[in-house]
Scaffold this active site. Structure first.
Site, PDB file in Angstrom:
ATOM      1  CE  LYS A   1      10.482  -0.408  11.725  1.00  0.00           C
ATOM      2  NZ  LYS A   1       9.107  -0.800  11.982  1.00  0.00           N
TER       3      LYS A   1
ATOM      4  CG  HIS B   1       9.548  -2.215   2.066  1.00  0.00           C
ATOM      5  ND1 HIS B   1       8.287  -2.546   1.671  1.00  0.00           N
ATOM      6  CD2 HIS B   1       9.508  -2.122   3.414  1.00  0.00           C
ATOM      7  CE1 HIS B   1       7.509  -2.659   2.724  1.00  0.00           C
ATOM      8  NE2 HIS B   1       8.224  -2.403   3.803  1.00  0.00           N
TER       9      HIS B   1
ATOM     10  CG  HIS C   1       6.619   1.800   2.037  1.00  0.00           C
ATOM     11  ND1 HIS C   1       7.828   1.320   2.479  1.00  0.00           N
ATOM     12  CD2 HIS C   1       5.838   1.913   3.125  1.00  0.00           C
ATOM     13  CE1 HIS C   1       7.776   1.164   3.781  1.00  0.00           C
ATOM     14  NE2 HIS C   1       6.583   1.520   4.208  1.00  0.00           N
TER      15      HIS C   1
HETATM   16  N1  ARG Z   1       3.234   4.278   8.935  1.00  0.00           N
HETATM   17  C1  ARG Z   1       2.236   3.270   8.765  1.00  0.00           C
HETATM   18  C2  ARG Z   1       2.865   2.015   8.192  1.00  0.00           C
HETATM   19  O1  ARG Z   1       3.902   2.081   7.554  1.00  0.00           O
HETATM   20  C3  ARG Z   1       1.130   3.689   7.847  1.00  0.00           C
HETATM   21  C4  ARG Z   1       0.368   4.894   8.297  1.00  0.00           C
HETATM   22  C5  ARG Z   1      -0.992   4.941   7.700  1.00  0.00           C
HETATM   23  N2  ARG Z   1      -1.750   6.102   8.028  1.00  0.00           N
HETATM   24  C6  ARG Z   1      -2.453   6.318   9.128  1.00  0.00           C
HETATM   25  N3  ARG Z   1      -3.076   7.465   9.279  1.00  0.00           N
HETATM   26  N4  ARG Z   1      -2.550   5.405  10.052  1.00  0.00           N
HETATM   27  O2  ARG Z   1       2.297   0.946   8.365  1.00  0.00           O
END
Ligand code: ARG
Length: 566
Positions: free
Chosen positions: A127, A130, A133
């Protein structure tokens, strides 16, 4: 460095035996401006002890304390006992400390032998990386540097979103419409196209969703084809993310993301079963959290697949076992507040006392002016584009203002990217904001380039002076208003770094270095530095050098470079 507040406590304590040092410390106030002193003790509370009017007590204390080398003046203003720091002593103490510690000024070892995990960035594979982030990425990176600076053993973890049903969707879409060559040429945008197409087609043709679930199930069960495709998508995505991490000078100690925990799922579910915290609900397994005012947490779906939350439970346990963390920090947007509340509660219910040390550091949302960002609809601003545009704009500015600058491409990167990062860390993290290109590319006012420019200016004065700057100077030449204001800000820098750590709030440092830059520029305007009077020149140069050191460290702690020339 001299702790003047401690000196106040000692002086008062010698003359007021009835109170202990902590009680005296609690009495100390900082007057609203320095004309009224650096510290004040209101004597109202002492009135009860001495059975005298507060102003009489203040007056008597002035006489009892007498003269003292740390304070140029101790006087009473009605019931207040006011302490005025001896400026010469202050300047000498601060400048000697900054110069001897250099790029370790403000560093401590309070964190010695303690592991602090800072989990940040954690984008979803395949993905776009962006503008949404950017916050977790730069806030997390800054916190990582701050903890490291304070002597903790900081670990940067990128909990990659490299698992989950979206991979089922991508595999289906790839098999139907994808082309490896095309994707490898431009991975994320091409994978994004497939993802969008999947959702468009699935609206007409819902069995695509079933197919996607099937493929994710295959992936979870080690099907060769599924695994190969997944691995390939992960690799090409990471290559793209790494370009951005390189631009930002970010390195991770671990990329153990969601997929890393996939084989640890059965054990976690078993454990939860044994603890008796799982309930069956329509063939799925949940944790009932009603008692804690939270909706139930889904742990295992009826088709047997596990979830984002399940993987986070496994990850927390793994991190405790592997790193025995002192703190396990998650830099993740406030949309996931509930997720982390549930996670903590579940860890607690599993009997893990260390759930207390798992800390969610949330931040507000970035939206696009026209509406929310949506990966599915393709409405995104790529982080890489923002950084690249900022660098291009900087190149144009350098081209017109300073075309002969050496190394200008490198410096343009440091300034352009620094501007974006600085801007991001200027406001308290919890605030939402609307992304705008204008704002991201503003170089005027209280911005990164302004602070960088101040640092470069200090550097240029130092090299123009062409003399060795040392600590043998007449410190009494640095007690004028502009100099002392700057010195006080430098003095406070170590407290600022600690405050930023305690609140997990890098913007505290950002704002402080803006203050330093402004105070420096005032000093620079009012007090010519390269003057004929050699003593004056040496003293002022030492202050310039000290400001340069602190600006550079401050920029470093928020992840921004400090070019020597610009
Ligand atoms: N990959 C997730 C997102 O983009 C964020 C992960 C955050 N970290 C975790 N340990 N849950 O929304």
């Amino acid at each position: 460095m001299i702790d003047f507040k401690q000196k106040v406590i000692e002086l008062v304590s010698e003359n007021v035996k009835e109170l202990d040092k902590n009680e005296i410390k609690d009495l100390i106030e900082v007057p609203p401006n320095y004309d009224m002193g650096d510290y004040a003790i209101p004597c109202f509370r002492l009135a009860k002890i001495f059975r005298k009017a507060p102003n009489m007590i203040a007056e008597e204390l002035v006489n009892k304390i007498g003269d003292n080398k740390y304070f140029q003046k101790i006087e009473n203003e009605g019931p207040y006992l006011n302490f005025f720091i001896n400026r010469i002593v202050l300047v000498e103490s601060v400048l000697k400390e900054v110069n001897s510690k250099d790029n370790k000024y403000g560093a401590t070892n309070v964190g010695k032998d303690r592991n602090v995990i800072v989990e940040f960035s954690s984008p979803n594979i395949a993905k776009p990386f962006h503008i949404g982030h950017i916050r977790t990425t730069v806030i997390g990176h800054s916190l990582y540097r701050i903890y490291d600076y304070l002597g903790f053993n900081a670990l940067a973890i990128n909990h990659l979103g490299d698992y989950g049903t979206q991979f089922g969707k991508l595999i289906v879409a790839f098999k139907k419409w994808g082309d490896r060559k095309v994707i490898e040429g431009n991975p994320i945008p091409e994978l994004l196209k497939l993802y969008i197409k999947f959702h468009e087609e699935a609206e007409e043709n819902p069995e695509l969703e079933d197919k996607a679930r099937e493929w994710f199930y295959k992936l979870e069960n080690n099907n060769e084809e599924a695994k190969e495709l997944w691995q390939w998508m992960r690799d090409v995505s990471l290559k793209e993310f790494n370009r951005v991490y390189d631009m930002l000078n970010i390195k991770f100690d671990s990329l153990a993301g969601e997929s890393f925990y996939s084989d640890k799922m059965p054990e976690i579910v078993d454990l939860m079963e044994k603890e008796g915290i799982l309930t069956d609900s329509q063939d799925a397994k949940i944790v009932d959290l009603e008692k804690y005012d939270m909706p139930p947490a889904l742990i295992k779906k009826k088709d047997g697949s596990t979830l984002y939350l399940t993987r986070d439970i496994a990850a927390a346990k793994y991190r405790k076992e592997t790193y025995d963390f002192y703190k396990n920090i998650y830099v993740v947007g406030s949309q996931q507040n509930l997720h982390f509340k549930q996670l903590k509660k579940i860890l607690d219910l599993m009997g893990y006392g260390w759930s207390e040390d798992c800390i969610h550091v949330p931040f507000g949302m970035v939206s696009l002016g026209e509406g929310t960002m949506s990966t599915r609809k393709g409405r995104v601003v790529f982080l890489e584009d923002v950084l690249t545009k900022a660098v291009e704009k900087t190149k144009e500015i350098i081209g017109s203002k300073n075309p002969n600058l050496e190394n200008k491409d490198k410096i343009a990167e440091q300034i352009g990217i620094g501007a974006v990062v600085f801007q991001e860390l200027s406001n308290s993290r919890i605030k939402d904001y609307v992304f705008s290109w204008d704002r991201a590319l503003t170089f005027e006012g209280e911005t990164g380039p302004y602070v960088q420019y101040t640092h470069a200016r200090a550097n240029s004065v130092l090299s123009k002076a062409g003399i060795e700057v040392d600590e043998n100077v007449d410190y009494s030449l640095l007690t004028n208003e502009e100099a002392i204001n700057l010195v006080r800000l430098l003095d406070n820098f170590p407290n600022i770094v600690i405050a930023a750590m305690e609140k997990n709030e890098p913007s505290i440092i950002t704002r402080h270095i803006v203050d330093i830059a402004q105070a420096f520029n005032k000093f620079y305007h009012e007090c010519p530095i390269l003057v004929d009077d050699n003593e004056l020149k040496k003293a002022r140069l030492l202050l310039v050098k000290s400001a340069k050191i602190v600006l550079k460290t401050g920029l470093y702690l928020i992840g921004v470079e400090a070019p020597e020339k610009m």
